[in-house]
Design an enzyme around this catalytic site. Structure first.
Site, PDB file in Angstrom:
ATOM      1  N   CYS A 149      -0.440   4.093   1.973  1.00  0.00           N
ATOM      2  CA  CYS A 149      -0.167   4.132   3.159  1.00  0.00           C
ATOM      3  C   CYS A 149       1.294   4.353   4.068  1.00  0.00           C
ATOM      4  O   CYS A 149       1.587   4.641   4.958  1.00  0.00           O
ATOM      5  CB  CYS A 149      -0.746   2.377   4.083  1.00  0.00           C
ATOM      6  SG  CYS A 149      -1.655   1.456   2.874  1.00  0.00           S
ATOM      7  N   ASP A 150       2.522   4.078   2.871  1.00  0.00           N
ATOM      8  CA  ASP A 150       3.610   3.511   2.923  1.00  0.00           C
ATOM      9  C   ASP A 150       4.180   4.311   2.844  1.00  0.00           C
ATOM     10  O   ASP A 150       5.586   4.904   2.591  1.00  0.00           O
ATOM     11  CB  ASP A 150       4.585   2.075   3.083  1.00  0.00           C
ATOM     12  CG  ASP A 150       3.180   1.411   4.226  1.00  0.00           C
ATOM     13  OD1 ASP A 150       2.675   2.019   5.569  1.00  0.00           O
ATOM     14  OD2 ASP A 150       3.431  -0.056   3.992  1.00  0.00           O
ATOM     15  N   CYS A 195       0.659  -1.327   1.100  1.00  0.00           N
ATOM     16  CA  CYS A 195       0.216   0.266  -0.126  1.00  0.00           C
ATOM     17  C   CYS A 195       0.867   0.951  -0.093  1.00  0.00           C
ATOM     18  O   CYS A 195       1.330   1.872   1.082  1.00  0.00           O
ATOM     19  CB  CYS A 195      -0.756  -0.068   1.091  1.00  0.00           C
ATOM     20  SG  CYS A 195      -1.442   1.298   1.717  1.00  0.00           S
TER      21      CYS A 195
END
Ligand code: NAP
Length: 307
Positions: A134-135, A131
């Site tokens: 997300c990261d 992701c």
């Protein structure tokens, strides 16, 4: 006893919740292991009708949930670990607690697929990710790699160029299955380096507990080499979340629910919606449409049964 339990809180589940709640069926929605589904881990959604400027995925899906709650939908945290669909009322276990329902809408979506490399799972959260939204921010001015040849890989690679100094896009074939517009956008991005016909042999370094590099292999001549990277993003598609229904609901060879027309499964009173059944379109808008169909079918089913 519930009228309807909706399994999943992505576009499909939330839309089914809006419709069934508005029909006064007081649905129970099981949020699942990825609250909000795949939209919750995406950025700008440009192709959901009604938003000429686009809308952030997490905002869109949260709005859907709020809309369902306005009409009385009830959301419960947790995942479905077992289901007994052999007789009515159907029984659904949410983390060990059994609930009964007259109908069930399965909108449990699909989860990220991994490459299955020896070190991959050990380095998840330590440089290996599925992701970028997300990261990605952890990789400011660092080098990252994205694996995959579909729209997800293009989207992740493009997104990561906001932070990373260099993004290498690795794909196992010469040909990319990504849509033309997404592929062209990635090709036009000077920070993205394309590495087609390349396989990933493994990711390092578990002794350091972080990603430091990968071992690559040319798909044609088998030549192997190492490349240093700080982040490793896998974007090779998804696996449908149908484990609790195996042996009860008709599934295809990849585990997707087989539709018996409309939103119907092989079991009367159990309906499907979204990516858990759809291996072809897999869009936010088609999932929402499928959630609507499942809700209408559940409503008609209950009405025919005199509820
Ligand atoms: P996908 O289209 O199924 O593509 C998966 C890619 O991963 C393929 O290129 C495949 O290679 C590769 N792959 C699969 N298993 C692999 C393995 N074991 N090793 C190496 N490579 C592997 O999946 P997706 O990109 O997640 O897209 C899914 C759907 O969502 C599509 O309909 C897509 O259009 C949609 N989507 C849309 C957007 C958008 O419009 N904004 C963004 C993301 C996704 P092969 O090509 O060789 O099979």
């Amino acid at each position: 006893m519930r009228n309807v339990i909706i399994i999943g809180s992505g576009c499909a589940g939330n839309t089914a919740a809006i419709y069934t709640a508005r029909a006064n069926l007081k649905p129970l929605v099981v949020i699942g292991h990825e609250p909000g589904g795949q939209l919750s881990i995406t950025t700008l959604v440009e192709n959901f009708p009604g938003f000429p400027e686009g809308i952030d995925g997490p905002v869109l899906v949260e709005n859907m949930k709020k809309q369902a709650e306005v009409f009385g939908a009830e959301y419960v945290y947790g995942t479905v670990d077992q289901a007994d669909l052999s007789k009515r009322p159907f029984r659904i276990s949410i983390e060990g607690e059994w609930h009964e329902s007259r109908t069930v809408i399965i909108a449990s979506g699909a989860s990220a697929r991994w490459l299955g490399l020896p070190n991959e799972q050990k380095l998840i959260g330590r440089g290996v990710s599925s992701c970028a939204t997300c990261d990605g921010a952890f990789y400011r001015d660092r080098k990252v790699m994205v694996v995959g040849g579909g729209d997800s890989a293009m989207e992740e690679a493009n997104f990561l160029t906001r932070f990373a100094s260099e993004v290498t896009l690795v794909h196992r074939r010469e040909h990319f299955r990504a849509s033309k517009i997404m592929l062209e956008r990635a090709r036009a991005n000077a920070k993205i380096k394309f590495l087609p016909s390349t396989l990933v042999d493994d990711v390092y370094d578990i002794s350091k507990n972080e990603v430091t590099g990968v071992r690559l292999k040319h798909a044609g001549n088998g030549k192997m080499w190492d490349q240093e990277v700080d982040g490793f993003f896998v974007a090779i598609g998804h696996i449908p979340n149908t484990k609790p229904f195996k042996g009860q609901i008709d599934l295809d060879h990849d585990g997707y629910i087989v539709s018996h027309g409309g939103a119907r499964t092989n079991i009367k009173g159990v309906f499907h919606a979204g990516d858990v059944q759809d291996r072809s379109y897999r869009q936010a808008i088609t999932a929402a449409g499928a959630g609507c169909m499942a809700a209408i079918e559940a409503e008609r089913f209950l009405e025919a049964e005199g509820h």
